[in-house]
Write a protein that holds these residues in place. Structure first.
Motif, PDB file in Angstrom:
ATOM      1  N   MET A 180       0.825  -1.209   0.000  1.00 28.36           N
ATOM      2  CA  MET A 180       0.000   0.000   0.000  1.00 28.36           C
ATOM      3  C   MET A 180       0.862   1.263   0.000  1.00 28.36           C
ATOM      4  O   MET A 180       1.837   1.375   0.740  1.00 28.36           O
ATOM      5  N   LEU A 181       0.466   2.208  -0.848  1.00 26.98           N
ATOM      6  CA  LEU A 181       1.170   3.481  -0.920  1.00 26.98           C
ATOM      7  C   LEU A 181       0.765   4.350   0.267  1.00 26.98           C
ATOM      8  O   LEU A 181      -0.421   4.516   0.550  1.00 26.98           O
ATOM      9  N   THR A 221      -0.160  -0.641 -16.070  1.00 24.44           N
ATOM     10  CA  THR A 221       0.644   0.278 -16.885  1.00 24.44           C
ATOM     11  C   THR A 221       0.516   1.715 -16.379  1.00 24.44           C
ATOM     12  O   THR A 221       1.515   2.441 -16.256  1.00 24.44           O
ATOM     13  N   LEU A 222      -0.705   2.120 -16.056  1.00 19.63           N
ATOM     14  CA  LEU A 222      -0.926   3.478 -15.545  1.00 19.63           C
ATOM     15  C   LEU A 222      -0.293   3.658 -14.164  1.00 19.63           C
ATOM     16  O   LEU A 222       0.242   4.731 -13.853  1.00 19.63           O
ATOM     17  N   THR A 223      -0.343   2.613 -13.338  1.00 22.29           N
ATOM     18  CA  THR A 223       0.292   2.683 -12.021  1.00 22.29           C
ATOM     19  C   THR A 223       1.800   2.826 -12.152  1.00 22.29           C
ATOM     20  O   THR A 223       2.426   3.671 -11.500  1.00 22.29           O
ATOM     21  N   TYR A 224       2.414   2.007 -13.016  1.00 18.30           N
ATOM     22  CA  TYR A 224       3.859   2.087 -13.229  1.00 18.30           C
ATOM     23  C   TYR A 224       4.255   3.455 -13.794  1.00 18.30           C
ATOM     24  O   TYR A 224       5.264   4.040 -13.400  1.00 18.30           O
ATOM     25  N   GLY A 231       9.783   8.730  -9.459  1.00 19.81           N
ATOM     26  CA  GLY A 231      10.958   7.963  -9.055  1.00 19.81           C
ATOM     27  C   GLY A 231      10.688   6.924  -7.984  1.00 19.81           C
ATOM     28  O   GLY A 231      11.610   6.521  -7.254  1.00 19.81           O
ATOM     29  N   LEU A 232       9.445   6.472  -7.893  1.00 15.66           N
ATOM     30  CA  LEU A 232       9.104   5.458  -6.899  1.00 15.66           C
ATOM     31  C   LEU A 232       9.428   4.069  -7.448  1.00 15.66           C
ATOM     32  O   LEU A 232       9.365   3.840  -8.657  1.00 15.66           O
ATOM     33  N   PRO A 233       9.764   3.126  -6.576  1.00 18.16           N
ATOM     34  CA  PRO A 233      10.103   1.782  -7.048  1.00 18.16           C
ATOM     35  C   PRO A 233       8.901   1.082  -7.670  1.00 18.16           C
ATOM     36  O   PRO A 233       7.756   1.298  -7.258  1.00 18.16           O
ATOM     37  N   LYS A 234       9.169   0.272  -8.674  1.00 18.93           N
ATOM     38  CA  LYS A 234       8.105  -0.471  -9.350  1.00 18.93           C
ATOM     39  C   LYS A 234       7.573  -1.572  -8.433  1.00 18.93           C
ATOM     40  O   LYS A 234       8.337  -2.343  -7.863  1.00 18.93           O
TER      41      LYS A 234
END
Length: 254
Positions: A180-181, A221-224, A231-234
């Motif tokens: 969770m973000l 795809t939209l989340t990535y 610059g957040l990790p995948k």
């Protein structure tokens, strides 16, 4: 010492299930999400089409990843009714309290328990022109993997499916199965809503799987894309929650 630790653990376990504790936690989540939403500089994509389609169709099916559910209610304009499917375990009751503070109605159930009654309630809502929100990788995962159930509802009701996701710079990622973000206030954010997906009434199971994969790929795809901008990790899909027994409706209502 072990006995006291066990008693302390049991005490906190009991407290965490208390309705007052659940209400306090959902209250904190609600006000924190409002604070983050109000102080974030948002770039928003796809929302106009989403609401235009909602106006035309009277109801839609909104799907959200478990790890990106916190901020989506902030963008609901409250012009049309919306019900959210929430699971019956403790975390689900916290989420239900959080959503209800935003004005959502909730339907109790999940893929683990209460599926039949929840499915009927969701279909009745859509046929009554009440939109529904579903977390298709919850409550146990695998994360960011689309379950087939929203497509059944879309095929039966004729209502379109939309996916929504977001990212906020400098966010942390919880060390949990859903990753969770955890967003901070006073930052930049991105909200993405997919195109509408209509599922034909005569769609075969093979067709449903193709649509399911297309929606899953679109949301990921939209989340990535949003995470990469900050610059957040995948976050890789496919992780499940630890196996646990969820309460039945009868146990929940005690």
């Amino acid at each position: 010492m072990k006995i006291w630790l066990k008693k302390l653990k049991n005490f906190f376990k009991a407290v965490s299930k208390h309705p007052r504790f659940i209400n306090i936690l959902s209250f904190i989540m609600y006000h924190y999400s409002r604070w983050v939403g109000n102080t974030t500089k948002w770039d928003i994509f796809g929302v106009n089409q989403f609401y235009q389609t909602w106006n035309q169709e009277k109801a839609v099916i909104l799907v959200i990843w478990h790890g990106r559910a916190m901020m989506i209610p902030y963008f609901w304009n409250r012009q049309h009714p919306l019900k959210a499917l929430v699971s019956l375990h403790k975390d689900g009751r916290i989420i239900a309290g959080f959503l209800e503070k935003y004005g959502f109605k909730t339907i109790g159930g999940s893929s683990s328990n209460g599926a039949n009654s929840a499915a009927l309630a969701l279909l009745h809502s859509l046929r009554d022109n009440t939109a529904v929100a579903i977390i298709p990788d919850g409550p146990r995962g695998p994360r960011m993997k689309m379950s087939i159930s929203p497509l059944y509802f879309a095929r039966k009701s004729g209502k379109p499916i939309f996916g929504a996701t977001y990212s906020i710079e400098h966010s942390l990622t919880a060390k949990s199965w859903d990753a969770m973000l955890l967003p901070p206030p006073f930052c930049r954010g991105i909200l993405h809503v997919t195109k509408p997906y209509y599922i034909p009434a005569d769609a075969t199971d093979e067709d449903l799987e193709k649509y399911r994969q297309e929606i899953e790929d679109d949301m990921n795809t939209l989340t990535y894309k949003a995470d990469r901008r900050f610059g957040l990790p995948k976050i890789e899909p496919g992780i499940c929650a630890k196996s646990k027994k969820y309460p039945t409706k009868e146990e929940t209502n005690k």
